[in-house]
Design an enzyme around this catalytic site. Structure first.
Site, short mmCIF file in Angstrom:
data_model
loop_
_atom_site.label_atom_id
_atom_site.label_comp_id
_atom_site.label_asym_id
_atom_site.label_seq_id
_atom_site.Cartn_x
_atom_site.Cartn_y
_atom_site.Cartn_z
N PHE A 181 -4.87 -14.35 -37.34
CA PHE A 181 -5.62 -13.87 -38.50
C PHE A 181 -6.17 -15.09 -39.24
O PHE A 181 -5.50 -16.14 -39.28
CB PHE A 181 -4.69 -13.05 -39.39
N SER A 183 -6.29 -16.43 -42.08
CA SER A 183 -5.52 -17.18 -43.08
C SER A 183 -4.27 -17.85 -42.52
O SER A 183 -3.59 -18.59 -43.25
CB SER A 183 -5.12 -16.24 -44.22
N LYS A 184 -3.94 -17.63 -41.26
CA LYS A 184 -2.71 -18.19 -40.68
C LYS A 184 -2.88 -19.69 -40.44
O LYS A 184 -3.99 -20.23 -40.44
CB LYS A 184 -2.37 -17.48 -39.38
N PRO A 185 -1.76 -20.40 -40.19
CA PRO A 185 -1.88 -21.84 -39.92
C PRO A 185 -2.87 -22.17 -38.80
O PRO A 185 -3.60 -23.16 -38.88
CB PRO A 185 -0.44 -22.23 -39.54
N LEU A 186 -2.89 -21.35 -37.74
CA LEU A 186 -3.92 -21.46 -36.70
C LEU A 186 -4.61 -20.10 -36.66
O LEU A 186 -4.05 -19.13 -36.17
CB LEU A 186 -3.30 -21.79 -35.35
#
Length: 362
Positions: A181, A183-186
């Site tokens: 998604f 907004s996730k770190p990756l």
């Protein structure tokens, strides 16, 4: 100020991301194109896992993992009530029952000392959540699982890139599930996810499940889903992987810097990061009293915030469990107090100082 600064990230990677997307548009293989296998190979290498199986979302990763393990009606899966709804949602959609275990108040991670008491003959798996970017105590969880012959599914939607006792999140249990998604770190530029395993049979099952249970075209060996991650989103992830190592270093450094700057504020309590692991801060989350007033005061200073999560799952209408709600007091305590602050690899110290100053004025 952006809560998560995806625009700066894109500007830094624009040339590579644009070129990779254009390559997909040129070859036209939008489903299971060559970028899918390329991304899976890089992800497996990064985590040290034998297999990485991409899928349509982190949510789909959880469902597919439950399906691959054969978990269904009459079964129970132990998890935490202090998480996003998808964790329990997929257990229920698989036909099983989520059994909630309270969190440790300092970390917001599942309290491993309370897991064994919840195991019954119907228990088939444990699904810990690596919340906010910190991995749960997986060695203790795996030991309990081995003793009772259970599978472990790490819900690592928020922790890709994190390390636990020298091992990468997603490679610390039977199955590891993450989300891409945005907004996730990756993150990609839509929905996407991946499942990691070292088990050849589970990997084979997962690849079949994500394409409607097909072993080969039009030959269906099992019940499956339409769970593929599209090629363009894989191209975006490949572009972002080029500086992902730097971004993780930045997240770790910014988390340490936040902690130092917030340490003297009496109205803010920090999450604990255990000494045998790190936290990649998918959300930089703190505890505050009178949260509504604090959120309003920060908004007036132009500082965005978010709450992850305001209501424990066992108090949610769709997943309500009054019996466990009486036991999960730490989850409810945290739900009333957690507040997430701006965090991304491109956050500047000047922006962080604005956040801290606004909090100090509350």
């Amino acid at each position: 100020m952006q809560f998560i600064d995806l625009k700066s990230q894109y500007r830094a990677l624009k040339e590579s991301i644009d070129a990779r997307i254009q390559k997909v548009l040129d070859h036209g293989q939008y489903i299971l194109g060559p970028e899918v296998a390329e991304m899976e190979g890089q992800l497996a290498a990064y985590t040290g896992s034998k297999h990485a199986i991409s899928c349509a979302s982190g949510t789909e990763a959880l469902l597919m993992s439950l399906m691959a393990l054969g978990i269904g009606p009459g079964d129970e899966v132990i998890t935490t009530p202090f998480t996003f709804a998808a964790t329990a949602e997929m257990i229920v959609l698989a036909g099983a029952k989520p059994v909630y275990v309270d969190i440790d108040r300092d970390t917001c991670l599942i309290d491993v000392t309370k897991i064994e008491a919840k195991i019954t003959p119907r228990t088939k798996a444990i699904m810990p959540v690596s919340l906010y970017g910190q991995v749960a105590d997986m060695d203790a969880i795996n030991a309990i699982a081995e003793k009772h012959k259970l599978a472990v599914i790490e819900d690592a939607a928020q922790s890709f890139g994190a390390t636990y006792k020298g091992r990468k999140s997603c490679n610390v249990s039977t199955l590891g599930c993450t989300s891409f998604f945005p907004s996730k770190p990756l993150g990609c530029y839509g929905d996407g996810g991946a499942i990691f395993t070292n088990d050849d049979l589970l990997a084979k099952a997962l690849k079949e499940i994500r394409t409607h249970g097909q072993e080969r075209r039009y030959y269906h060996t099992r019940i499956g889903v339409g769970g593929r991650m599209d090629t363009i989103q894989c191209a975006v992830v490949l572009g972002k992987l080029e500086r992902f190592g730097w971004e993780i270093e930045r997240r770790l450094a910014l988390g340490d810097l936040y902690a130092k700057k917030l340490a003297g504020l009496k109205n803010v309590k920090l999450l604990t990061v255990r000494g045998d692991r790190d936290c990649v801060w998918a959300q930089y989350t703190v505890f505050v009293e009178n949260r509504e007033a604090v959120v309003k005061a920060l908004a007036e200073q132009g500082v965005p915030t978010a709450v992850h999560y305001p209501l424990s799952l066992n108090r949610q209408p769709a997943y309500r469990d009054d019996a466990s709600a009486a036991e999960t007091v730490n989850s409810h305590w945290a739900a009333d107090r957690v507040m997430s602050l701006p965090m991304s690899a491109d956050l500047t110290e000047a922006q962080m100082d604005r956040v801290v100053a606004a909090l100090a004025a509350c």
